[in-house]
Scaffold this motif. Structure first.
Motif, short mmCIF file in Angstrom:
data_model
loop_
_atom_site.label_atom_id
_atom_site.label_comp_id
_atom_site.label_asym_id
_atom_site.label_seq_id
_atom_site.Cartn_x
_atom_site.Cartn_y
_atom_site.Cartn_z
N CYS A 106 38.08 -25.63 -27.50
CA CYS A 106 38.60 -26.48 -26.43
C CYS A 106 39.73 -25.75 -25.71
CB CYS A 106 39.07 -27.82 -26.99
SG CYS A 106 39.03 -29.17 -25.80
N GLY A 107 40.03 -24.54 -26.15
CA GLY A 107 41.03 -23.72 -25.45
C GLY A 107 42.47 -24.17 -25.65
N HIS A 108 42.76 -24.86 -26.75
CA HIS A 108 44.14 -25.33 -26.96
C HIS A 108 45.10 -24.18 -27.26
CE1 HIS A 108 42.82 -29.77 -27.84
NE2 HIS A 108 42.37 -29.30 -26.70
N ASN A 109 44.58 -23.00 -27.57
CA ASN A 109 45.45 -21.81 -27.70
C ASN A 109 46.11 -21.52 -26.35
OD1 ASN A 109 42.72 -21.05 -26.86
ND2 ASN A 109 43.41 -18.92 -26.93
N LEU A 110 45.33 -21.69 -25.28
CA LEU A 110 45.88 -21.48 -23.93
C LEU A 110 46.79 -22.63 -23.55
CD1 LEU A 110 42.56 -20.48 -22.08
CD2 LEU A 110 44.25 -18.90 -23.04
N LEU A 111 46.37 -23.84 -23.94
CA LEU A 111 47.13 -25.04 -23.57
C LEU A 111 48.57 -24.94 -24.11
CD1 LEU A 111 45.70 -28.68 -24.06
CD2 LEU A 111 48.06 -28.12 -23.59
N GLY A 112 48.68 -24.68 -25.41
CA GLY A 112 50.01 -24.59 -26.04
C GLY A 112 50.84 -23.48 -25.43
N THR A 113 50.20 -22.36 -25.12
CA THR A 113 50.95 -21.21 -24.61
C THR A 113 51.44 -21.41 -23.18
OG1 THR A 113 49.57 -19.80 -26.01
CG2 THR A 113 50.90 -18.71 -24.34
N ALA A 114 50.61 -21.98 -22.32
CA ALA A 114 51.05 -22.19 -20.93
C ALA A 114 52.21 -23.19 -20.89
CB ALA A 114 49.89 -22.68 -20.07
N VAL A 115 52.16 -24.17 -21.76
CA VAL A 115 53.25 -25.15 -21.82
C VAL A 115 54.54 -24.44 -22.27
CG1 VAL A 115 54.09 -27.12 -23.17
CG2 VAL A 115 51.86 -27.23 -22.06
N LEU A 116 54.41 -23.60 -23.28
CA LEU A 116 55.57 -22.81 -23.72
C LEU A 116 56.11 -21.97 -22.56
CD1 LEU A 116 57.25 -21.40 -26.12
CD2 LEU A 116 55.43 -19.68 -26.08
N GLY A 117 55.20 -21.28 -21.87
CA GLY A 117 55.60 -20.43 -20.74
C GLY A 117 56.30 -21.21 -19.66
N ALA A 118 55.75 -22.38 -19.32
CA ALA A 118 56.34 -23.21 -18.27
C ALA A 118 57.75 -23.65 -18.67
CB ALA A 118 55.45 -24.43 -18.01
N ALA A 119 57.92 -24.04 -19.93
CA ALA A 119 59.23 -24.53 -20.39
C ALA A 119 60.26 -23.40 -20.37
CB ALA A 119 59.10 -25.11 -21.80
N LEU A 120 59.88 -22.23 -20.85
CA LEU A 120 60.82 -21.10 -20.88
C LEU A 120 61.14 -20.64 -19.46
CD1 LEU A 120 59.52 -18.95 -23.90
CD2 LEU A 120 61.15 -20.84 -23.89
N ALA A 121 60.15 -20.64 -18.60
CA ALA A 121 60.37 -20.21 -17.21
C ALA A 121 61.28 -21.21 -16.49
CB ALA A 121 59.03 -20.11 -16.49
N LEU A 122 61.09 -22.49 -16.79
CA LEU A 122 61.92 -23.52 -16.15
C LEU A 122 63.37 -23.38 -16.61
CD1 LEU A 122 62.06 -26.03 -14.33
CD2 LEU A 122 61.53 -27.43 -16.33
N LYS A 123 63.53 -23.07 -17.89
CA LYS A 123 64.90 -22.88 -18.41
C LYS A 123 65.57 -21.72 -17.66
CE LYS A 123 67.38 -21.20 -22.46
NZ LYS A 123 67.55 -19.77 -22.32
N ALA A 124 64.83 -20.61 -17.50
CA ALA A 124 65.38 -19.44 -16.80
C ALA A 124 65.80 -19.83 -15.39
CB ALA A 124 64.33 -18.33 -16.76
N GLU A 125 64.96 -20.61 -14.74
CA GLU A 125 65.25 -21.01 -13.36
C GLU A 125 66.46 -21.95 -13.29
OE1 GLU A 125 61.87 -21.58 -10.85
OE2 GLU A 125 62.81 -23.24 -9.80
N MET A 126 66.52 -22.90 -14.22
CA MET A 126 67.63 -23.86 -14.23
C MET A 126 68.96 -23.16 -14.52
SD MET A 126 65.75 -27.03 -16.15
CE MET A 126 67.17 -28.13 -16.25
N GLU A 127 68.90 -22.17 -15.40
CA GLU A 127 70.12 -21.41 -15.73
C GLU A 127 70.62 -20.65 -14.51
OE1 GLU A 127 70.29 -20.15 -20.41
OE2 GLU A 127 68.80 -19.18 -19.14
#
Ligand SMILES: [Zn+2]
Length: 469
Positions: A106-127
């Motif tokens: 079902c591709g949840h390996n990609l699902l979990g990783t993109a969510v991780l990426g989005a969260a870390l990228a958002l943190k970088a942007e907010m900082e």
């Protein structure tokens, strides 16, 4: 108002994200057993400065990771469970990594990783832009058995959010502006009397007879439920040998319908049928509701925003090699079958296309998907938006070995990175534009004014029962 910092972060960290996704793919852990997968994601979040709580809502493989201060509070929903029996190598022909082992069909390996990426990228942007707000990443286990988010919702974990975002790998790029049906998963245990089927049949009471009578009854019921309702069953225990009258038998049902209330009504009738069947066969029956999810509440304002975000981020361009791999994966499915798979999302004729490279316009007509997801429960608590990106060939069925293969290749990786970028862009704008978030929240408030979320899990729901199933 927009910023490129989040997108840039994803580009600069793409190798790391691909590595994480491939590790999750290799772990391929099934529902509630995702220990290594959960650990890996938690480790990445901790390293980035997120405060991580492990084992939330009583599930050892669930987590909540938080970073930031004040409002708004943006939630990301990560999934990382695999499916039994779908082990597959990264090759375009059926070749399990290990026969019978789980795989990410079902591709949840990609699902979990993109969510991780989005969260870390958002943190970088907010900082960098000094934005106030809180990011909460939810590690949601056991989506495939419809448990994780429902138990988390029951514990009130999503209550603090202003908005929740997630996505799912698909064969098309677009917003999932579509309904998912509500569902009950329920097992019926019939108890009769064991006896010798030839010497003393009159002394036996067959639990299997009761199961069969029940199924016949339910098959008559089909005519009298709405055409969008789905009822499916398997006999999980029908006795041991023909010369023993089965003293015990079990049948497992999924009951689905467009609205939660309709599932409740059909379930009540099916329980009556089970009682009737038990009476006819001189047996006793016990119904055990394993899990129950809601239908999905859509938020048009949020989905419009997600659609704009998808249009603004460049979608993947496929190489000759990827197109060749995709073509090989589609062998064995005829074009009509493949087009039927996607016809629910688009009327476009994509015959001849192997991998989707455009973005579907936001569909305004109400689409009802026949499947269910535990994301739906979150959608009644907080405005929730989902996108999908092309991670496998057009029209390949989910939960297949072909899908397991695709999500381990650069096809899946590109779809995952695209999803991460869209999610960070959409989230960043929700934080920056107070008016946008206010519109999204107002719509949610209006849509839920008449019906508040009530978790549909039974009072005596026990994780240990589901875990053992
Ligand atoms: Zn899935």
């Amino acid at each position: 108002m927009t910023s490129e910092i989040g997108l840039k972060w994803v580009n600069e960290h793409s190798e790391r994200l691909i590595e994480t996704s491939d590790k999750l793919w290799e772990f391929a852990e099934t529902a509630l057993h995702e220990y290594q997968s959960s650990d890996l994601l938690q480790g990445e979040l901790k390293q980035a400065g997120f405060e991580v709580e492990t084992g939330v809502a009583g599930m050892p493989t669930a987590f909540r990771a938080r970073w930031g201060n004040g409002t708004p509070t943006v939630g990301f929903l990560a999934e990382y469970d695999a499916l039994p029996g779908l082990s597959q190598k990264s090759v375009p022909r059926k070749e399990p990594m290990k026969e019978g082992a789980p795989g990410h069909g079902c591709g949840h390996n990609l699902l979990g990783t993109a969510v991780l990426g989005a969260a870390l990228a958002l943190k970088a942007e907010m900082e960098q832009d000094n934005l106030s707000g809180t990011i909460v990443v939810f590690g949601c286990p056991a989506e495939e058995i419809m448990v994780g988010k429902i138990v988390m919702a029951r514990e009130g974990l999503f209550d603090e959010l202003d908005v929740a975002l997630t996505w799912h790998p698909q064969s098309l790029n677009g917003v999932m502006n579509c309904g998912w049906v509500a569902m009950n998963s329920v097992k019926f245990d019939f108890h009769g009397i064991t006896s010798h089927a030839a010497f003393a049949p009159e002394m036996g009471r067959s639990a299997l007879d009761a199961v069969e009578l029940m199924n016949v009854g339910v098959n008559y019921l089909r005519e009298h439920v709405s055409s969008n309702a789905r009822i499916h069953y398997v006999i999980t225990n029908g006795g041991r040998e023909p010369n023993i009258v089965p003293g015990y038998a079990q049948v497992w049902y999924y009951i689905r319908a467009p609205k939660r209330e309709e599932v409740d009504a059909i379930y009540a009738r099916i329980k009556d049928i089970a009682e009737g069947a038990a009476l006819m066969a001189g047996t006793k029956v016990e119904a055990r509701l394993l899990t129950a999810c809601h239908d999905c509440l859509l938020n048009t304002s949020l989905n419009r925003h997600l659609s704009d975000s998808m249009q603004c981020v460049a979608s993947p361009v496929w190489s000759e090699e990827e197109l060749r791999f995709a073509r090989e994966l589609t062998q064995g499915f005829d074009a009509n079958q493949r087009m039927r798979q996607i016809s629910i999302f688009t009327r476009d004729n994509l015959e001849g296309h192997m991998l989707h490279s455009d973005v579907l316009p936001l569909n305004d007509t109400h689409i009802l998907l026949p499947g269910s997801t535990d994301v739906s429960d979150v959608s009644w608590i907080v405005p929730t938006g989902q996108i999908m990106t092309a991670c496998y060939p057009i029209g390949i069925p989910p939960h297949s070995w072909q899908l397991t293969a695709s999500v381990s290749t650069s096809i899946g990786h590109k779809g995952m990175l695209y999803a991460a970028k869209v999610l960070v862009k959409a989230a960043s704008e929700l934080i920056r534009e107070a008016g946008l978030l206010a519109r999204v929240k107002a719509e949610h408030l209006k849509n839920t004014s008449e019906k508040k979320y009530v978790c549909a899990l039974p009072e005596d729901f026990s994780l240990s029962t589901v875990h053992l199933e």
